[in-house]
Design an enzyme around this catalytic site. Sequence first.
Site, mmCIF file in Angstrom:
data_model
loop_
_atom_site.group_PDB
_atom_site.id
_atom_site.type_symbol
_atom_site.label_atom_id
_atom_site.label_comp_id
_atom_site.label_asym_id
_atom_site.label_seq_id
_atom_site.Cartn_x
_atom_site.Cartn_y
_atom_site.Cartn_z
ATOM 1 N N SER A 157 0.745 -1.118 -0.013
ATOM 2 C CA SER A 157 0.105 0.107 0.049
ATOM 3 C C SER A 157 0.931 1.365 -0.100
ATOM 4 O O SER A 157 1.981 1.333 0.428
ATOM 5 C CB SER A 157 -0.949 -0.098 1.203
ATOM 6 O OG SER A 157 -1.482 1.188 1.228
ATOM 7 N N TYR A 172 -2.028 -1.086 10.195
ATOM 8 C CA TYR A 172 -2.277 -1.337 8.653
ATOM 9 C C TYR A 172 -0.803 -1.047 7.790
ATOM 10 O O TYR A 172 -0.488 -1.645 6.981
ATOM 11 C CB TYR A 172 -3.352 -0.676 8.061
ATOM 12 C CG TYR A 172 -3.567 -0.738 6.785
ATOM 13 C CD1 TYR A 172 -4.245 -2.078 6.003
ATOM 14 C CD2 TYR A 172 -3.196 0.373 5.590
ATOM 15 C CE1 TYR A 172 -4.407 -2.132 4.728
ATOM 16 C CE2 TYR A 172 -3.588 0.099 4.574
ATOM 17 C CZ TYR A 172 -4.137 -1.122 3.772
ATOM 18 O OH TYR A 172 -4.332 -1.208 2.491
#
Length: 266
Positions: A157, A172
Amino acid sequence: MTTQTQDEATRTGAARGRRTAVVTGAGSPRGIGVATARRLASDGWAVALLDLDAAAAEKAAAQIGEEHGVPATGLGVDVTDEESVDAVVTRVEETMPPVAGLACIAGITSPTRFLDTTRAEWDRIMGVNATGTYLVAKRVAATMRDGGGGAIATMSSVSAVRGGGVFGGVPYSAAKAAILGLTRAMARELGPLGITVNAVAPGVVDTDIRAGATNPEKEAALAADVPLGRQATAAEIAALFAFLLSTDAAYITGATYDINGGSHIS
Protein backbone atom coordinates in the site's frame (compact mmCIF):
# COMPACT_ATOMS: atom_id res chain seq x y z
CA MET A 1 -2.66 -19.03 -35.48
CA THR A 2 -1.51 -15.67 -36.81
CA THR A 3 1.71 -13.99 -35.70
CA GLN A 4 -0.27 -11.34 -33.85
CA THR A 5 -2.21 -13.97 -31.93
CA GLN A 6 1.02 -15.77 -31.07
CA ASP A 7 2.48 -12.54 -29.73
CA GLU A 8 -0.63 -11.91 -27.68
CA ALA A 9 -0.51 -15.43 -26.29
CA THR A 10 3.12 -15.04 -25.32
CA ARG A 11 2.15 -12.19 -23.02
CA THR A 12 -0.55 -14.12 -21.19
CA GLY A 13 -1.11 -17.05 -18.93
CA ALA A 14 -2.24 -19.00 -21.97
CA ALA A 15 1.34 -18.92 -23.23
CA ARG A 16 2.28 -21.07 -20.26
CA GLY A 17 0.21 -23.89 -21.75
CA ARG A 18 -2.88 -23.16 -19.64
CA ARG A 19 -1.65 -22.55 -16.14
CA THR A 20 -3.54 -21.55 -13.00
CA ALA A 21 -3.29 -18.25 -11.19
CA VAL A 22 -4.31 -18.27 -7.52
CA VAL A 23 -5.90 -15.06 -6.26
CA THR A 24 -6.59 -14.48 -2.56
CA GLY A 25 -9.18 -12.04 -1.26
CA ALA A 26 -11.28 -12.65 -4.37
CA GLY A 27 -14.79 -12.83 -2.92
CA SER A 28 -15.92 -9.20 -2.69
CA PRO A 29 -17.90 -8.18 -5.81
CA ARG A 30 -16.22 -4.73 -5.83
CA GLY A 31 -12.80 -5.90 -4.73
CA ILE A 32 -9.37 -5.88 -6.33
CA GLY A 33 -9.16 -9.65 -5.95
CA VAL A 34 -12.16 -10.49 -8.11
CA ALA A 35 -11.16 -7.81 -10.64
CA THR A 36 -7.71 -9.40 -10.85
CA ALA A 37 -9.14 -12.88 -11.28
CA ARG A 38 -11.39 -11.58 -14.06
CA ARG A 39 -8.49 -9.83 -15.82
CA LEU A 40 -6.29 -12.93 -15.56
CA ALA A 41 -9.08 -15.10 -16.95
CA SER A 42 -9.45 -12.71 -19.88
CA ASP A 43 -5.72 -13.21 -20.51
CA GLY A 44 -6.19 -16.97 -20.71
CA TRP A 45 -5.29 -18.09 -17.20
CA ALA A 46 -7.24 -20.71 -15.31
CA VAL A 47 -8.10 -19.05 -11.99
CA ALA A 48 -8.55 -20.17 -8.41
CA LEU A 49 -10.40 -17.57 -6.34
CA LEU A 50 -9.77 -17.87 -2.60
CA ASP A 51 -11.64 -15.99 0.10
CA LEU A 52 -12.75 -16.33 3.71
CA ASP A 53 -16.29 -16.18 2.28
CA ALA A 54 -16.41 -19.46 0.38
CA ALA A 55 -19.87 -18.84 -1.10
CA ALA A 56 -18.79 -15.47 -2.52
CA ALA A 57 -15.65 -17.01 -4.03
CA GLU A 58 -17.66 -19.83 -5.59
CA LYS A 59 -20.18 -17.40 -7.09
CA ALA A 60 -17.48 -15.15 -8.53
CA ALA A 61 -15.59 -18.14 -9.97
CA ALA A 62 -18.70 -19.47 -11.68
CA GLN A 63 -19.34 -16.08 -13.31
CA ILE A 64 -15.74 -15.64 -14.44
CA GLY A 65 -15.46 -19.16 -15.79
CA GLU A 66 -18.62 -18.69 -17.83
CA GLU A 67 -17.60 -15.23 -19.07
CA HIS A 68 -14.12 -16.23 -20.26
CA GLY A 69 -14.34 -19.95 -20.94
CA VAL A 70 -11.50 -20.91 -18.60
CA PRO A 71 -11.31 -23.33 -15.68
CA ALA A 72 -12.29 -21.40 -12.56
CA THR A 73 -12.85 -22.49 -9.00
CA GLY A 74 -13.81 -20.65 -5.83
CA LEU A 75 -12.72 -21.93 -2.44
CA GLY A 76 -12.93 -20.81 1.17
CA VAL A 77 -9.71 -20.24 3.11
CA ASP A 78 -8.49 -18.57 6.27
CA VAL A 79 -5.17 -17.10 5.17
CA THR A 80 -4.04 -16.77 8.79
CA ASP A 81 -4.34 -20.53 9.36
CA GLU A 82 -1.54 -22.68 7.93
CA GLU A 83 -3.62 -25.85 7.81
CA SER A 84 -6.43 -24.06 5.97
CA VAL A 85 -3.96 -22.65 3.45
CA ASP A 86 -2.31 -26.03 2.89
CA ALA A 87 -5.66 -27.76 2.40
CA VAL A 88 -6.98 -25.26 -0.14
CA VAL A 89 -3.77 -25.13 -2.18
CA THR A 90 -3.69 -28.92 -2.22
CA ARG A 91 -7.25 -28.85 -3.55
CA VAL A 92 -6.20 -26.45 -6.31
CA GLU A 93 -3.25 -28.68 -7.19
CA GLU A 94 -5.55 -31.70 -7.46
CA THR A 95 -8.31 -30.10 -9.51
CA MET A 96 -6.77 -27.33 -11.63
CA PRO A 97 -3.97 -26.95 -14.21
CA PRO A 98 -0.47 -26.42 -12.76
CA VAL A 99 -0.11 -23.29 -10.63
CA ALA A 100 2.23 -20.67 -12.12
CA GLY A 101 0.80 -17.40 -10.78
CA LEU A 102 -0.17 -16.01 -7.38
CA ALA A 103 -1.76 -12.68 -6.49
CA CYS A 104 -1.78 -12.24 -2.70
CA ILE A 105 -4.53 -9.65 -2.34
CA ALA A 106 -6.42 -10.65 0.83
CA GLY A 107 -6.30 -7.82 3.33
CA ILE A 108 -8.19 -5.79 5.92
CA THR A 109 -7.76 -2.27 7.24
CA SER A 110 -8.70 -0.11 10.21
CA PRO A 111 -8.50 3.67 10.79
CA THR A 112 -7.97 3.40 14.56
CA ARG A 113 -5.52 5.99 15.88
CA PHE A 114 -2.25 4.56 17.22
CA LEU A 115 -2.82 5.35 20.92
CA ASP A 116 -6.29 3.84 20.72
CA THR A 117 -5.23 0.54 19.15
CA THR A 118 -5.27 -2.71 21.07
CA ARG A 119 -3.04 -5.74 20.86
CA ALA A 120 -5.99 -7.70 19.48
CA GLU A 121 -6.44 -5.24 16.63
CA TRP A 122 -2.70 -5.24 15.90
CA ASP A 123 -2.71 -9.05 15.71
CA ARG A 124 -5.81 -9.09 13.51
CA ILE A 125 -4.48 -6.57 10.97
CA MET A 126 -0.98 -8.06 10.90
CA GLY A 127 -2.41 -11.57 10.74
CA VAL A 128 -4.50 -11.17 7.61
CA ASN A 129 -2.20 -8.82 5.72
CA ALA A 130 1.36 -9.88 6.60
CA THR A 131 1.08 -13.40 8.02
CA GLY A 132 -1.56 -14.31 5.43
CA THR A 133 0.71 -13.22 2.61
CA TYR A 134 3.61 -15.18 4.10
CA LEU A 135 1.62 -18.40 4.56
CA VAL A 136 0.02 -18.40 1.10
CA ALA A 137 3.20 -17.34 -0.71
CA LYS A 138 5.26 -19.99 1.07
CA ARG A 139 2.83 -22.77 0.22
CA VAL A 140 2.35 -21.74 -3.42
CA ALA A 141 6.06 -21.07 -3.95
CA ALA A 142 6.75 -24.70 -3.07
CA THR A 143 4.31 -25.74 -5.78
CA MET A 144 5.95 -23.39 -8.28
CA ARG A 145 9.40 -24.71 -7.40
CA ASP A 146 8.28 -28.24 -8.17
CA GLY A 147 6.55 -27.08 -11.35
CA GLY A 148 9.45 -25.15 -12.84
CA GLY A 149 8.78 -21.61 -11.70
CA GLY A 150 6.14 -18.91 -11.68
CA ALA A 151 5.31 -15.37 -10.63
CA ILE A 152 4.07 -13.96 -7.33
CA ALA A 153 2.64 -10.48 -6.81
CA THR A 154 1.87 -9.20 -3.32
CA MET A 155 -0.40 -6.39 -2.15
CA SER A 156 1.27 -3.60 -0.22
CA SER A 157 0.00 0.00 0.00
CA VAL A 158 1.00 3.60 -0.41
CA SER A 159 0.57 3.72 3.38
CA ALA A 160 3.68 1.56 3.72
CA VAL A 161 5.91 3.95 1.81
CA ARG A 162 4.55 7.29 3.01
CA GLY A 163 4.03 6.32 6.65
CA GLY A 164 0.24 6.10 6.69
CA GLY A 165 -1.78 9.26 6.42
CA VAL A 166 -4.34 7.83 4.00
CA PHE A 167 -6.99 5.74 5.75
CA GLY A 168 -5.44 2.73 7.48
CA GLY A 169 -3.78 3.29 10.84
CA VAL A 170 -0.42 2.22 12.23
CA PRO A 171 -1.06 -1.57 12.27
CA TYR A 172 -2.15 -1.45 8.63
CA SER A 173 0.84 0.62 7.54
CA ALA A 174 3.19 -1.65 9.48
CA ALA A 175 1.68 -4.77 7.95
CA LYS A 176 1.94 -3.37 4.44
CA ALA A 177 5.55 -2.34 5.09
CA ALA A 178 6.27 -5.87 6.29
CA ILE A 179 4.94 -7.16 2.98
CA LEU A 180 7.51 -5.03 1.14
CA GLY A 181 10.36 -6.58 3.10
CA LEU A 182 8.88 -10.03 2.65
CA THR A 183 8.53 -9.48 -1.09
CA ARG A 184 12.11 -8.33 -1.57
CA ALA A 185 13.57 -11.15 0.50
CA MET A 186 11.45 -13.76 -1.28
CA ALA A 187 12.54 -12.35 -4.64
CA ARG A 188 16.19 -12.80 -3.72
CA GLU A 189 15.72 -16.34 -2.46
CA LEU A 190 13.24 -17.61 -5.01
CA GLY A 191 14.84 -16.09 -8.11
CA PRO A 192 17.21 -19.03 -8.62
CA LEU A 193 14.13 -21.27 -8.62
CA GLY A 194 12.60 -19.38 -11.54
CA ILE A 195 10.08 -17.52 -9.39
CA THR A 196 9.65 -13.74 -9.59
CA VAL A 197 8.17 -11.80 -6.67
CA ASN A 198 6.97 -8.19 -6.88
CA ALA A 199 4.77 -5.87 -4.85
CA VAL A 200 1.90 -3.60 -5.83
CA ALA A 201 1.44 -0.48 -3.68
CA PRO A 202 -1.89 1.21 -4.48
CA GLY A 203 -3.21 4.47 -3.13
CA VAL A 204 -6.94 4.87 -2.50
CA VAL A 205 -9.05 2.49 -4.57
CA ASP A 206 -12.81 2.50 -5.06
CA THR A 207 -13.60 -0.77 -3.28
CA ASP A 208 -15.49 -1.87 -0.17
CA ILE A 209 -12.42 -2.35 2.05
CA ARG A 210 -13.41 0.75 4.05
CA ALA A 211 -17.09 -0.25 4.27
CA GLY A 212 -18.71 0.75 7.55
CA ALA A 213 -15.84 3.07 8.49
CA THR A 214 -16.32 5.88 6.01
CA ASN A 215 -18.94 8.04 4.30
CA PRO A 216 -19.31 9.93 0.99
CA GLU A 217 -17.68 13.05 2.44
CA LYS A 218 -14.61 11.13 3.61
CA GLU A 219 -14.39 9.31 0.28
CA ALA A 220 -14.49 12.63 -1.55
CA ALA A 221 -11.73 13.96 0.70
CA LEU A 222 -9.55 10.95 -0.08
CA ALA A 223 -9.99 11.57 -3.79
CA ALA A 224 -9.30 15.29 -3.42
CA ASP A 225 -5.86 14.50 -1.96
CA VAL A 226 -4.84 12.72 -5.17
CA PRO A 227 -3.26 14.84 -7.95
CA LEU A 228 -5.32 12.98 -10.55
CA GLY A 229 -8.42 13.95 -8.58
CA ARG A 230 -9.98 10.52 -8.21
CA GLN A 231 -9.62 7.10 -6.66
CA ALA A 232 -8.28 4.20 -8.69
CA THR A 233 -10.65 1.59 -10.02
CA ALA A 234 -10.21 -2.05 -9.07
CA ALA A 235 -9.70 -2.84 -12.76
CA GLU A 236 -6.71 -0.48 -12.95
CA ILE A 237 -4.99 -2.26 -10.05
CA ALA A 238 -5.92 -5.62 -11.55
CA ALA A 239 -4.18 -4.70 -14.80
CA LEU A 240 -0.91 -4.19 -12.92
CA PHE A 241 -1.24 -7.54 -11.14
CA ALA A 242 -1.91 -9.21 -14.49
CA PHE A 243 1.21 -7.62 -15.97
CA LEU A 244 3.40 -8.80 -13.09
CA LEU A 245 2.17 -12.37 -13.56
CA SER A 246 2.66 -12.24 -17.34
CA THR A 247 5.73 -13.26 -19.30
CA ASP A 248 6.26 -9.58 -20.15
CA ALA A 249 7.46 -9.20 -16.56
CA ALA A 250 9.69 -12.27 -16.55
CA TYR A 251 12.85 -10.22 -15.85
CA ILE A 252 11.30 -8.06 -13.12
CA THR A 253 11.66 -9.19 -9.52
CA GLY A 254 12.00 -7.57 -6.10
CA ALA A 255 10.30 -4.40 -7.36
CA THR A 256 7.57 -2.27 -5.81
CA TYR A 257 5.09 -0.75 -8.24
CA ASP A 258 3.46 2.47 -7.03
CA ILE A 259 -0.01 3.04 -8.45
CA ASN A 260 -1.48 5.95 -6.52
CA GLY A 261 -2.45 8.73 -8.91
CA GLY A 262 0.46 10.83 -7.69
CA SER A 263 -0.49 10.90 -4.01
CA HIS A 264 3.03 9.68 -3.28
CA ILE A 265 5.81 10.41 -5.77
CA SER A 266 9.15 8.77 -5.04
